[in-house]
Design a protein around this motif. Structure first.
Motif, PDB file in Angstrom:
ATOM      1  N   THR A  17      46.668  38.420  35.022  1.00 24.98           N
ATOM      2  CA  THR A  17      45.355  37.833  35.272  1.00 24.98           C
ATOM      3  C   THR A  17      44.582  38.647  36.311  1.00 24.98           C
ATOM      4  O   THR A  17      43.369  38.869  36.175  1.00 24.98           O
ATOM      5  CB  THR A  17      45.540  36.372  35.729  1.00 24.98           C
ATOM      6  OG1 THR A  17      46.254  35.685  34.698  1.00 24.98           O
ATOM      7  CG2 THR A  17      44.218  35.681  35.967  1.00 24.98           C
ATOM      8  N   ASP A  39      45.563  32.203  27.996  1.00 22.14           N
ATOM      9  CA  ASP A  39      46.718  31.556  28.623  1.00 22.14           C
ATOM     10  C   ASP A  39      46.403  30.076  28.896  1.00 22.14           C
ATOM     11  O   ASP A  39      45.406  29.781  29.553  1.00 22.14           O
ATOM     12  CB  ASP A  39      47.026  32.280  29.943  1.00 22.14           C
ATOM     13  CG  ASP A  39      48.269  31.742  30.629  1.00 22.14           C
ATOM     14  OD1 ASP A  39      48.851  30.759  30.133  1.00 22.14           O
ATOM     15  OD2 ASP A  39      48.637  32.299  31.674  1.00 22.14           O
ATOM     16  N   ASN A  43      44.441  30.509  34.391  1.00 16.06           N
ATOM     17  CA  ASN A  43      44.234  31.025  35.752  1.00 16.06           C
ATOM     18  C   ASN A  43      43.029  31.954  35.845  1.00 16.06           C
ATOM     19  O   ASN A  43      42.339  31.976  36.864  1.00 16.06           O
ATOM     20  CB  ASN A  43      45.479  31.797  36.230  1.00 16.06           C
ATOM     21  CG  ASN A  43      46.657  30.876  36.442  1.00 16.06           C
ATOM     22  OD1 ASN A  43      46.487  29.680  36.607  1.00 16.06           O
ATOM     23  ND2 ASN A  43      47.847  31.425  36.427  1.00 16.06           N
ATOM     24  N   ASP A 124      43.481  38.146  28.399  1.00 16.26           N
ATOM     25  CA  ASP A 124      44.517  37.767  29.368  1.00 16.26           C
ATOM     26  C   ASP A 124      45.570  36.902  28.657  1.00 16.26           C
ATOM     27  O   ASP A 124      45.318  35.752  28.307  1.00 16.26           O
ATOM     28  CB  ASP A 124      43.886  36.977  30.529  1.00 16.26           C
ATOM     29  CG  ASP A 124      44.891  36.708  31.629  1.00 16.26           C
ATOM     30  OD1 ASP A 124      45.948  37.364  31.658  1.00 16.26           O
ATOM     31  OD2 ASP A 124      44.614  35.825  32.480  1.00 16.26           O
TER      32      ASP A 124
HETATM   33 MG   LIG Z   1      48.112  34.910  34.293  1.00 14.18          MG
END
Ligand SMILES: [Mg+2]
Ligand SMILES: Nc1ncnc2c1ncn2[C@@H]1O[C@H](COP(=O)(O)OP(=O)(O)O)[C@@H](O)[C@H]1O
Length: 245
Positions: A17, A39, A43, A124
């Motif tokens: 991230t 994800d 995050n 990501d």
């Molecule tokens: Mg991550």
């Protein structure tokens, strides 16, 4: 047509991230960039101030699966960086994907209309090798694999590396959270230079508190502390990767 870059390693906490956000902003000096959070932990989204958005990746995935079409409206961070945020619904989406034909290629089709708008799309990935990750990897022209200079983290590189080689997708390994004074880190990096010949980037990312702090302030490193070594490292990394993106 934009280039698609997955940032992937099935290990958690290796800097995926951090790389997507900060490399994305560094490359936005040259390109129009779209960041996509794949994800379920989301995050990247919360780290850049886009937690719990109504317009999110699960919604677009579901529209694509159920109606074959999806009107994607990325959120605007600034003129050069946009984001498609995620939320925890991606966990349910992963289950839905298991019953979907050609499940690992849904994202690739969703990205198609975005490729004329953005120069670069950065994905990501989750810390697992699941259908969401496969959707990202099969969409990619380049795979970046962040790892810590630690033996368990290096072992985690193998799976993604194998996928990249089997599918003829170029890949680059980035060491993150490097402590330049650690003899062990230097030893591991020197060995990796031999083992991963040509696939290891020359510019590692050092362990820098400001990189962790930036997300606490919902910022990338350049807007949080432009004179930090984190900003320096991601500038150098972006310059090194320019010929490959
Ligand atoms: Mg991550
Ligand atoms: N180079 C770095 N220096 C200091 N902290 C870092 C660095 N890279 C990542 N971190 C911190 O380590 C944790 C894990 O990083 P993250 O990018 O979320 O990993 P992943 O996405 O692979 O799980 C986060 O708290 C992040 O802020």
């Amino acid at each position: 047509m934009s280039r698609v870059i997955s940032v992937s390693n099935h290990k958690g906490g290796v800097g995926k991230t951090t790389v997507v956000a900060n490399l994305g902003f560094a490359l936005a000096r040259h390109f129009k960039v779209l960041l996509i959070d794949i994800d379920p932990q989301a995050n990247l989204s919360s780290g850049l101030g886009f937690a719990d958005c109504k317009e999110n990746l699960s919604k677009y995935f579901k529209e694509k699966i159920h109606f074959r079409n999806s009107k994607i409206v990325p959120s605007v961070i600034n003129q050069y960086v946009h984001i498609i945020p995620a939320n925890v619904d991606l966990i349910k989406l992963e289950i839905l994907l298991r019953e979907t034909p050609r499940a690992e290629h849904v994202l690739n089709e969703m990205l198609y209309p975005l490729k004329s708008i953005y120069d670069l799309i950065l994905l990501d990935c989750p810390p697992s090798f699941n259908l969401l990750t496969l959707n990202a990897l099969y969409s990619s022209n380049l795979i970046l694999i962040p790892a810590k200079p630690e033996i368990f983290s290096i072992n985690g590189i193998g799976l993604i590396k194998k996928f990249a080689i089997e599918n003829n997708i170029p890949f680059k390994i980035i060491f993150n959270q490097v402590n330049v004074r650690s003899v062990l880190h230097q030893k591991i990096i020197t060995e990796a230079e031999v083992n991963f010949n040509g696939n290891l980037v020359g510019h590692n990312v050092r362990n820098t508190l400001a990189l962790a702090e930036a997300f606490e302030h919902a910022r990338d490193i350049f807007h949080y502390n432009n004179s930090s070594q984190g900003a320096e490292d991601f500038t150098n990394l972006a310059e090194e990767l320019l010929p490959f993106v």
